[in-house]
Design a protein around this motif. Structure first.
Motif, short mmCIF file in Angstrom:
data_model
loop_
_atom_site.label_atom_id
_atom_site.label_comp_id
_atom_site.label_asym_id
_atom_site.label_seq_id
_atom_site.Cartn_x
_atom_site.Cartn_y
_atom_site.Cartn_z
N PHE A 108 0.84 -1.20 0.00
CA PHE A 108 0.00 0.00 0.00
C PHE A 108 0.88 1.25 0.00
CE2 PHE A 108 0.58 1.14 4.46
CZ PHE A 108 0.96 -0.07 5.03
N VAL A 109 0.28 2.35 -0.45
CA VAL A 109 1.04 3.61 -0.48
C VAL A 109 0.74 4.38 0.80
CG1 VAL A 109 1.38 5.78 -1.74
CG2 VAL A 109 0.94 3.65 -3.00
N ASP A 110 1.79 4.67 1.52
CA ASP A 110 1.62 5.40 2.78
C ASP A 110 1.20 6.84 2.46
OD1 ASP A 110 1.88 5.71 5.59
OD2 ASP A 110 3.73 6.84 5.22
N ASN A 111 0.13 7.28 3.09
CA ASN A 111 -0.46 8.56 2.72
C ASN A 111 0.47 9.77 2.94
OD1 ASN A 111 -2.37 10.15 1.63
ND2 ASN A 111 -4.01 9.53 2.99
N PRO A 112 1.01 9.96 4.16
CA PRO A 112 1.85 11.16 4.31
C PRO A 112 3.15 11.13 3.51
CG PRO A 112 1.44 10.09 6.46
CD PRO A 112 0.81 9.24 5.41
N THR A 113 3.81 9.96 3.41
CA THR A 113 5.15 9.93 2.77
C THR A 113 5.11 9.55 1.30
OG1 THR A 113 5.45 7.62 3.31
CG2 THR A 113 6.22 9.20 4.96
N HIS A 114 4.00 9.00 0.84
CA HIS A 114 3.83 8.49 -0.54
C HIS A 114 4.78 7.33 -0.84
CE1 HIS A 114 0.94 11.54 -1.55
NE2 HIS A 114 1.73 12.43 -1.00
N GLU A 115 5.32 6.73 0.18
CA GLU A 115 6.21 5.56 -0.02
C GLU A 115 5.35 4.30 -0.16
OE1 GLU A 115 9.27 4.72 2.96
OE2 GLU A 115 9.26 6.88 3.26
N THR A 116 5.85 3.34 -0.96
CA THR A 116 5.14 2.06 -1.04
C THR A 116 5.64 1.17 0.10
OG1 THR A 116 4.90 2.26 -3.40
CG2 THR A 116 4.64 0.05 -2.50
N ILE A 117 4.69 0.70 0.87
CA ILE A 117 5.05 -0.13 2.03
C ILE A 117 4.56 -1.55 1.79
CG2 ILE A 117 4.64 -0.46 4.52
CD1 ILE A 117 4.43 2.55 4.74
N GLU A 118 5.37 -2.50 2.19
CA GLU A 118 4.99 -3.91 2.05
C GLU A 118 4.87 -4.48 3.46
OE1 GLU A 118 6.66 -6.38 -1.40
OE2 GLU A 118 7.80 -6.98 0.36
N GLU A 119 3.75 -5.09 3.73
CA GLU A 119 3.54 -5.61 5.10
C GLU A 119 2.92 -7.00 5.03
OE1 GLU A 119 2.24 -2.45 7.67
OE2 GLU A 119 1.52 -3.95 9.12
N ILE A 120 3.18 -7.80 6.05
CA ILE A 120 2.69 -9.19 6.03
C ILE A 120 1.57 -9.37 7.06
CG2 ILE A 120 3.37 -11.61 6.45
CD1 ILE A 120 6.15 -10.66 5.29
N PHE A 121 0.48 -9.99 6.61
CA PHE A 121 -0.67 -10.24 7.49
C PHE A 121 -1.00 -11.73 7.50
CE2 PHE A 121 -1.02 -5.83 6.27
CZ PHE A 121 -1.38 -5.21 7.46
N ASP A 122 -1.58 -12.17 8.62
CA ASP A 122 -2.01 -13.58 8.71
C ASP A 122 -3.35 -13.79 8.04
OD1 ASP A 122 0.08 -14.61 10.54
OD2 ASP A 122 -0.73 -13.06 11.84
N LEU A 123 -4.20 -12.75 8.11
CA LEU A 123 -5.56 -12.87 7.58
C LEU A 123 -5.95 -11.51 6.99
CD1 LEU A 123 -8.25 -14.66 7.62
CD2 LEU A 123 -8.87 -13.36 9.63
N VAL A 124 -6.61 -11.55 5.83
CA VAL A 124 -7.12 -10.30 5.22
C VAL A 124 -8.63 -10.43 5.08
CG1 VAL A 124 -7.14 -8.83 3.18
CG2 VAL A 124 -4.98 -9.78 3.98
N VAL A 125 -9.35 -9.41 5.55
CA VAL A 125 -10.81 -9.42 5.47
C VAL A 125 -11.26 -8.35 4.49
CG1 VAL A 125 -12.95 -9.30 6.78
CG2 VAL A 125 -10.85 -10.06 7.93
N LEU A 126 -11.97 -8.78 3.45
CA LEU A 126 -12.43 -7.84 2.43
C LEU A 126 -13.87 -7.43 2.75
CD1 LEU A 126 -11.27 -9.84 -0.75
CD2 LEU A 126 -9.98 -8.10 0.53
N TYR A 127 -14.08 -6.15 3.00
CA TYR A 127 -15.45 -5.69 3.27
C TYR A 127 -16.13 -5.37 1.95
CZ TYR A 127 -16.26 -6.48 8.04
OH TYR A 127 -16.51 -7.16 9.20
N VAL A 128 -16.85 -6.38 1.44
CA VAL A 128 -17.48 -6.28 0.12
C VAL A 128 -18.78 -5.47 0.21
CG1 VAL A 128 -16.50 -8.42 -0.76
CG2 VAL A 128 -18.64 -8.51 0.49
N GLY A 129 -19.06 -4.77 -0.88
CA GLY A 129 -20.21 -3.87 -0.88
C GLY A 129 -21.52 -4.55 -1.21
N ILE A 130 -22.58 -3.74 -1.12
CA ILE A 130 -23.95 -4.20 -1.38
C ILE A 130 -24.28 -3.94 -2.84
CG2 ILE A 130 -26.36 -3.53 -0.90
CD1 ILE A 130 -25.67 -3.39 2.04
#
Ligand SMILES: Cc1cc2nc3c(=O)[nH]c(=O)nc-3n(C[C@H](O)[C@H](O)[C@H](O)COP(=O)(O)OP(=O)(O)OC[C@H]3O[C@@H](n4cnc5c(N)ncnc54)[C@H](O)[C@@H]3O)c2cc1C
Length: 411
Positions: free
Chosen positions: A320-342
């Motif tokens: 993701f792109v960090d908002n204040p610095t505009h740097e691309t950050i790579e991070e590792i997660f165990d679980l990702v939850v997608l909040y899907v729309g209606i």
């Protein structure tokens, strides 16, 4: 009013609420539900109370409506059913096709032996509310009997002889004075987004997370019961998306996701939660205080991640792109939850043609706000078939549809 009959299509919270209100006024209701179970999407939602203090998520209201509807003598329920045709000559005449009721409602005691003994995963479906009787249903898509008749274990093991795999579909004709369409919404399917949904085990939707919490009370990694240290919540998946031409906000997801994140944090404090968002939709009068508390425990990042990658250990690498610095950050997660729309339901076109109500620009079935054109035809709508709304808004909208029906009846 005892001579009036209303056909309700859809047994989610909208259809159930309207059914109970009409039935309490002495009006007969025929409720036609496509799936095997009543309650719609929201019957699978977990209560998000913190330390027994209600956070007004609405989940319990669905159970209440379901319980009232199934025990009401003025409400007749047809599950596994759909309207095939409808005509109007003073009254409506609808032909309904009902799938075979393989598990006999009268005989089944909800013991669960059919599910325990079935050799095929998801061939016996289980509801989310024991007020749905039976609580189990045979899934013809996966059941071996319906494939090649090679298995009858559920039938053979049922101590109540409640299972008849040879049961045939049935047809019903319903006469009604008015029709209420309460067919709800379709969650956005994120499989075409670059998030690996359907391919990466540890990417789930918000609705799947709700069911997990409702069934087991805790969040686990679908890939196995290993340590869960970091969860990412991604908002607006399929909503406010120019490329998809889904420009609307689904309204309920921010509130739902933040309440859920807070609940997980309370139950599993060792878990770090990161919340990726565009804007946070306010909800309820206690929002300011709620949001302040949330920010103390949940990491809020104003960015929507790009592609995800699955690592060898099935954790997920998120960019993701960090908002204040505009740097691309790579991070590792165990679980990702997608909040899907209606989204509008897939067969909205069929319903729209059948009832001659045009969908709006986004594909939802809107009634005339003043209730003029719709109340003349005797066809009404309620709930998320009209567009995104919460459970409490859905219940209020169902009440308003009932009022319009009474007006149409001249009461
Ligand atoms: C990710 C997410 C999280 C949410 N969290 C919350 C929350 O925490 N709190 C909250 O208040 N709201 C929440 N909501 C919104 C909530 O789900 C809706 O307000 C609620 O489900 C609306 O109920 P409904 O009856 O309009 O529709 P549904 O729940 O969709 O029910 C419609 C019913 O109609 C049936 N049906 C469809 N087509 C036919 C047909 N042709 N014939 C017969 N039956 C048919 C369906 O099988 C279903 O049972 C959330 C929504 C999403 C997407």
């Amino acid at each position: 009013m005892a001579d009036k009959n209303v056909l309700i299509i859809g047994g989610g919270v909208a259809g159930l609420s309207a059914a109970v209100e009409l039935a309490n006024l002495g009006i007969h209701v025929e409720l036609v539900e496509k799936s095997n179970f009543l309650g719609g999407r929201a019957i699978g939602y977990a209560c998000k109370a913190i330390e027994n203090t209600c956070v007004k998520c609405g989940a319990c209201m669905v159970e209440e409506k379901l319980q009232s509807a199934v025990s009401h003598s003025n409400i007749k329920i047809l599950t596994g059913s759909q309207v095939q045709n409808i005509s109007k000559n003073h009254r409506f005449t609808a032909s309904i096709q009902q799938e075979p009721l393989v598990i006999d409602r009268e005989k089944c005691t909800n013991c669960g032996l059919c599910l325990d003994q079935c050799p095929i995963d998801r061939a016996i479906l289980q509801g989310f509310s024991k007020n749905n009787h039976p609580f189990y249903a045979v899934n013809k898509e996966r059941c071996l009997y319906f494939k090649d008749q090679s298995c009858t274990i559920c039938k053979d093991e049922c101590p109540e002889t409640a299972i008849d795999l040879e049961k045939k579909a049935s047809e019903h004709t319903i006469e009604a004075d008015a029709v209420l369409i309460a067919t709800g919404f379709q969650p956005f399917n994120p499989k075409d987004k670059p998030y690996g949904y359907g391919r990466f085990k540890n990417v789930v939707t918000g609705l799947e997370l709700e069911r997990m919490l409702k069934q087991s009370g805790r969040v686990k990694k679908p890939s196995g019961n290993k340590l869960l240290q970091k969860i990412a919540f991604i908002q607006c998946v399929g909503s406010r998306d120019v490329k998809l031409n889904h420009l609307w906000c689904s309204k309920v997801c921010c509130g739902s996701a933040l309440r859920m994140a807070r609940l997980i944090k309370e139950r599993q404090p060792e878990t770090e939660i990161t919340f990726f968002y565009m804007d946070v939709q306010t909800f309820g009068k206690d929002f300011e205080q709620f949001y302040k508390e949330v920010q103390e425990n949940i990491r809020m990042i104003r960015a929507i991640p790009g592609d995800f990658y699955e690592m060898d250990d099935q954790r997920l690498k998120v960019n993701f792109v960090d908002n204040p610095t505009h740097e691309t950050i790579e991070e590792i997660f165990d679980l990702v939850v997608l909040y899907v729309g209606i989204n509008p339901i897939e067969d909205i076109g069929t319903l729209s043609r059948m009832f001659k109500i045009g969908p709006d620009e986004f594909g939802f079935l809107k009634t005339d706000d003043k209730g003029i054109s719709v109340s003349k035809t005797g066809v009404f709508t309620a709930g998320t078939v009209q567009g995104p709304m919460s459970i409490s808004e859905t219940i209020a909208g169902a009440g308003s549809a009932v009022w319009k029906i009474l007006k149409y009846f001249g009461e």
